[in-house]
Design a protein around this motif. Structure first.
Motif, PDB file in Angstrom:
ATOM      1  N   PRO A 258       0.835  -1.203   0.000  1.00 20.22           N
ATOM      2  CA  PRO A 258       0.000   0.000   0.000  1.00 20.22           C
ATOM      3  C   PRO A 258       0.868   1.250   0.000  1.00 20.22           C
ATOM      4  O   PRO A 258       2.000   1.254   0.488  1.00 20.22           O
ATOM      5  N   ASN A 259       0.344   2.310  -0.561  1.00 20.50           N
ATOM      6  CA  ASN A 259       1.049   3.579  -0.656  1.00 20.50           C
ATOM      7  C   ASN A 259       1.505   4.037   0.737  1.00 20.50           C
ATOM      8  O   ASN A 259       0.710   4.145   1.664  1.00 20.50           O
ATOM      9  N   GLY A 260       2.800   4.275   0.865  1.00 25.08           N
ATOM     10  CA  GLY A 260       3.361   4.757   2.121  1.00 25.08           C
ATOM     11  C   GLY A 260       3.642   3.672   3.137  1.00 25.08           C
ATOM     12  O   GLY A 260       3.987   3.972   4.288  1.00 25.08           O
ATOM     13  N   GLN A 261       3.522   2.398   2.735  1.00 22.51           N
ATOM     14  CA  GLN A 261       3.725   1.297   3.679  1.00 22.51           C
ATOM     15  C   GLN A 261       4.736   0.281   3.156  1.00 22.51           C
ATOM     16  O   GLN A 261       4.620  -0.921   3.382  1.00 22.51           O
ATOM     17  N   ILE A 262       5.753   0.750   2.452  1.00 24.23           N
ATOM     18  CA  ILE A 262       6.793  -0.130   1.931  1.00 24.23           C
ATOM     19  C   ILE A 262       7.794  -0.416   3.049  1.00 24.23           C
ATOM     20  O   ILE A 262       8.315   0.512   3.671  1.00 24.23           O
ATOM     21  N   PRO A 263       8.093  -1.688   3.329  1.00 26.10           N
ATOM     22  CA  PRO A 263       9.040  -2.002   4.405  1.00 26.10           C
ATOM     23  C   PRO A 263      10.461  -1.580   4.034  1.00 26.10           C
ATOM     24  O   PRO A 263      10.811  -1.540   2.840  1.00 26.10           O
ATOM     25  N   PRO A 264      11.297  -1.262   5.004  1.00 33.88           N
ATOM     26  CA  PRO A 264      12.670  -0.824   4.730  1.00 33.88           C
ATOM     27  C   PRO A 264      13.475  -1.832   3.910  1.00 33.88           C
ATOM     28  O   PRO A 264      14.349  -1.424   3.133  1.00 33.88           O
ATOM     29  N   SER A 265      13.193  -3.131   4.076  1.00 35.39           N
ATOM     30  CA  SER A 265      13.940  -4.149   3.340  1.00 35.39           C
ATOM     31  C   SER A 265      13.690  -4.077   1.842  1.00 35.39           C
ATOM     32  O   SER A 265      14.433  -4.675   1.057  1.00 35.39           O
ATOM     33  N   ASN A 266      12.656  -3.378   1.426  1.00 31.31           N
ATOM     34  CA  ASN A 266      12.323  -3.249   0.009  1.00 31.31           C
ATOM     35  C   ASN A 266      12.669  -1.876  -0.544  1.00 31.31           C
ATOM     36  O   ASN A 266      12.138  -1.462  -1.570  1.00 31.31           O
ATOM     37  N   LEU A 267      13.561  -1.167   0.148  1.00 30.35           N
ATOM     38  CA  LEU A 267      14.008   0.149  -0.295  1.00 30.35           C
ATOM     39  C   LEU A 267      15.525   0.173  -0.437  1.00 30.35           C
ATOM     40  O   LEU A 267      16.228  -0.584   0.246  1.00 30.35           O
ATOM     41  N   CYS A 268      16.027   1.020  -1.328  1.00 33.53           N
ATOM     42  CA  CYS A 268      17.472   1.154  -1.545  1.00 33.53           C
ATOM     43  C   CYS A 268      17.879   2.615  -1.401  1.00 33.53           C
ATOM     44  O   CYS A 268      17.094   3.523  -1.721  1.00 33.53           O
ATOM     45  N   PRO A 269      19.104   2.856  -0.938  1.00 37.33           N
ATOM     46  CA  PRO A 269      19.555   4.237  -0.745  1.00 37.33           C
ATOM     47  C   PRO A 269      19.825   4.940  -2.064  1.00 37.33           C
ATOM     48  O   PRO A 269      20.117   4.306  -3.082  1.00 37.33           O
ATOM     49  N   MET A 270      19.743   6.260  -2.018  1.00 35.09           N
ATOM     50  CA  MET A 270      20.052   7.090  -3.179  1.00 35.09           C
ATOM     51  C   MET A 270      21.454   7.656  -3.012  1.00 35.09           C
ATOM     52  O   MET A 270      21.793   8.190  -1.956  1.00 35.09           O
ATOM     53  N   VAL A 271      22.268   7.545  -4.059  1.00 32.70           N
ATOM     54  CA  VAL A 271      23.637   8.022  -3.988  1.00 32.70           C
ATOM     55  C   VAL A 271      23.635   9.522  -3.721  1.00 32.70           C
ATOM     56  O   VAL A 271      22.811  10.267  -4.244  1.00 32.70           O
ATOM     57  N   GLY A 272      24.544   9.951  -2.848  1.00 33.37           N
ATOM     58  CA  GLY A 272      24.623  11.361  -2.509  1.00 33.37           C
ATOM     59  C   GLY A 272      23.709  11.779  -1.385  1.00 33.37           C
ATOM     60  O   GLY A 272      23.667  12.949  -1.015  1.00 33.37           O
ATOM     61  N   SER A 273      22.932  10.813  -0.836  1.00 33.82           N
ATOM     62  CA  SER A 273      22.028  11.118   0.267  1.00 33.82           C
ATOM     63  C   SER A 273      22.126  10.010   1.308  1.00 33.82           C
ATOM     64  O   SER A 273      22.203   8.839   0.967  1.00 33.82           O
ATOM     65  N   SER A 274      22.126  10.387   2.566  1.00 32.46           N
ATOM     66  CA  SER A 274      22.268   9.402   3.637  1.00 32.46           C
ATOM     67  C   SER A 274      20.936   8.937   4.201  1.00 32.46           C
ATOM     68  O   SER A 274      20.879   7.937   4.923  1.00 32.46           O
ATOM     69  N   ASP A 275      19.843   9.641   3.877  1.00 30.58           N
ATOM     70  CA  ASP A 275      18.568   9.305   4.507  1.00 30.58           C
ATOM     71  C   ASP A 275      17.385   9.315   3.547  1.00 30.58           C
ATOM     72  O   ASP A 275      16.243   9.453   3.969  1.00 30.58           O
ATOM     73  N   GLU A 276      17.632   9.194   2.246  1.00 32.68           N
ATOM     74  CA  GLU A 276      16.552   9.143   1.272  1.00 32.68           C
ATOM     75  C   GLU A 276      16.630   7.824   0.502  1.00 32.68           C
ATOM     76  O   GLU A 276      17.717   7.371   0.138  1.00 32.68           O
ATOM     77  N   PHE A 277      15.464   7.222   0.260  1.00 30.71           N
ATOM     78  CA  PHE A 277      15.411   5.893  -0.336  1.00 30.71           C
ATOM     79  C   PHE A 277      14.343   5.827  -1.425  1.00 30.71           C
ATOM     80  O   PHE A 277      13.428   6.655  -1.491  1.00 30.71           O
ATOM     81  N   LEU A 278      14.467   4.796  -2.284  1.00 31.10           N
ATOM     82  CA  LEU A 278      13.487   4.502  -3.318  1.00 31.10           C
ATOM     83  C   LEU A 278      13.362   2.985  -3.438  1.00 31.10           C
ATOM     84  O   LEU A 278      14.168   2.239  -2.872  1.00 31.10           O
TER      85      LEU A 278
END
Length: 421
Positions: free
Chosen positions: A293-313
């Motif tokens: 569901p929108n806004g309920q993606i678990p952290p294990s299914n996210l990857c970091p964005m280069v150049g940022s320490s706290d933003e994920f996709l």
């Protein structure tokens, strides 16, 4: 004239080779006698060991090559125009793909809802039919249920003034059964309608998905066209460097005025045709997948964005963004600046409270799907080089700028970019 590093290196090597050749000429005899002298031709001391005729041949070749570079520049300018046109078309096609994919997902969810409603109504319909069937059998074999028969006997055993009206009772009982039949008919109609709605929504989903696939193929075609144009530029650039760089250094090392002038002209033409080469490799940080569901993606299914320490996709979006950011760094010297990536539902609520109509309704934001970013570092200005770079190159990596966020759109946001997949 400003010489590039490789040209300076070649020039140095050429000068060194010229000196070595002169020294070799001076020491042509391993043990010269005092009366033996080695004469250095005066026409080669200032030309790095090249004869005047050879210098002129190289100058002529440099002029031909310079003209070829200038002529190719027109072709490269045309190719760059095609690149820009392809980028715009790819952006539109990727947006169409993203919208069609969302439409397909929504239609399938609606189809499932309608199918569930149809199943529930079918159960209710089966139960009502079973009850009516039991009543009909009882009425046919026993004259009706015992309770109804006792009601008739009770009416007959009393005085007329005390007894209820048997016909009225009979009408009441009959009306109840008629209502049961009507209920069955209504439930049957509702069930049929729900089934039809489910089929219609499923048809919409299939049509939307077919549209999405077509749009994706169209986008891929535009991206391939853009990449082909870049490949042409890269090939032309490599050919120019291969021949023009060493030749410019050779001419510079001769010391001849005409040769030096030709070297400067050739180097200037070469510098004007310089094109950067981008790395398009994508490597997700994880192969974890799933639909959430929108806004309920678990952290294990996210990857970091280069150049940022706290933003994920989500993984594929992060990999594409990281490749795009590294390509941007090759051209600008710095990675893309990021302010926002994935937003949880709670974050969406907070953003909505802070930004009001400028933020999406919580649970509907593309940020909540982990496929949208808000950028900074100049991207937030439509006319800034960073934003213009994205306009031309983002589609190569599957990213696009939605039309609603474009300059003149209903909600101008130059910083907001989305991943189509």
């Amino acid at each position: 004239m400003r010489l590039t590093g490789p040209v300076l290196l070649v020039a140095s090597l050429t000068l060194g080779l010229g000196c070595s050749a002169a020294q070799a000429a001076e020491s042509g005899s391993s043990s010269p006698t005092p009366s033996t002298t080695v004469t250095i031709p005066p026409d080669t001391t200032d030309s790095g060991g090249l004869s005047p005729e050879e210098v002129q041949r190289q100058v002529a070749r440099a002029e031909i090559l310079r003209q070829q570079i200038l002529a190719t520049s027109d072709d490269m300018a045309a190719a760059m125009t095609k690149v820009e046109e392809a980028a715009k078309k790819a952006n539109a096609a990727l947006q169409a793909y993203s919208e069609a994919s969302t439409e397909g997902r929504d239609a399938r969810e609606k189809a499932k809802t309608q199918a569930d409603i149809a199943d529930a109504l079918q159960e209710r319909l089966d139960q009502a039919r079973s009850e009516l069937r039991e009543w009909a059998v009882s009425a046919y074999t026993q004259g009706g249920p015992l309770a109804e028969q006792l009601g008739y006997l009770d009416a007959l055993s009393k005085e007329a003034s005390e007894a209820s009206n048997p016909l009225q009772d009979l009408n009441y009982l009959t009306d109840n059964r008629i209502r049961s039949v009507d209920d069955i008919r209504q439930v049957a109609v509702a069930q049929k309608l729900a089934s039809m709605n489910a089929e219609a929504e499923l048809g919409k989903a299939e049509a939307a998905e077919a549209k999405a696939k077509k749009a994706k193929l169209k986008a891929q075609g535009f991206v391939q066209q853009q990449q082909s144009a870049l490949d042409e530029l890269r090939t032309a650039h490599a050919e120019h460097v291969t021949e023009a760089g060493p030749l410019a250094g050779l001419l510079l090392g001769t010391g001849d005025a005409d040769a030096i002038a030709a070297s400067e002209r050739l180097t200037d033409a070469l510098a004007a045709s310089n094109v950067s080469i981008k790395d398009l490799r994508l490597t997700p940080c994880t192969d974890a997948s799933g639909v959430f569901p929108n806004g309920q993606i678990p952290p294990s299914n996210l990857c970091p964005m280069v150049g940022s320490s706290d933003e994920f996709l989500v993984p594929d979006a992060a990999a594409a963004f990281n490749a795009m950011s590294k390509a941007y760094a090759k051209d600008s010297g710095q990675l893309l600046c990021v302010t926002d990536g994935y937003r949880s539902y709670a974050e969406q609520v907070a953003v909505k409270a802070a930004r009001g109509p400028w933020a999406a309704t919580p649970g509907t934001s593309e940020h909540g799907l982990g496929r949208a970013v808000d950028l900074c570092g100049g991207v937030q200005d439509y006319s800034a080089p960073a934003h213009l770079w994205l306009v031309q190159n983002a589609a190569l990596f599957g990213w696009f700028h939605p039309d609603w966020a474009a300059q003149g759109g209903r909600l101008p946001e130059p910083w907001h970019w989305e991943y189509a997949g």
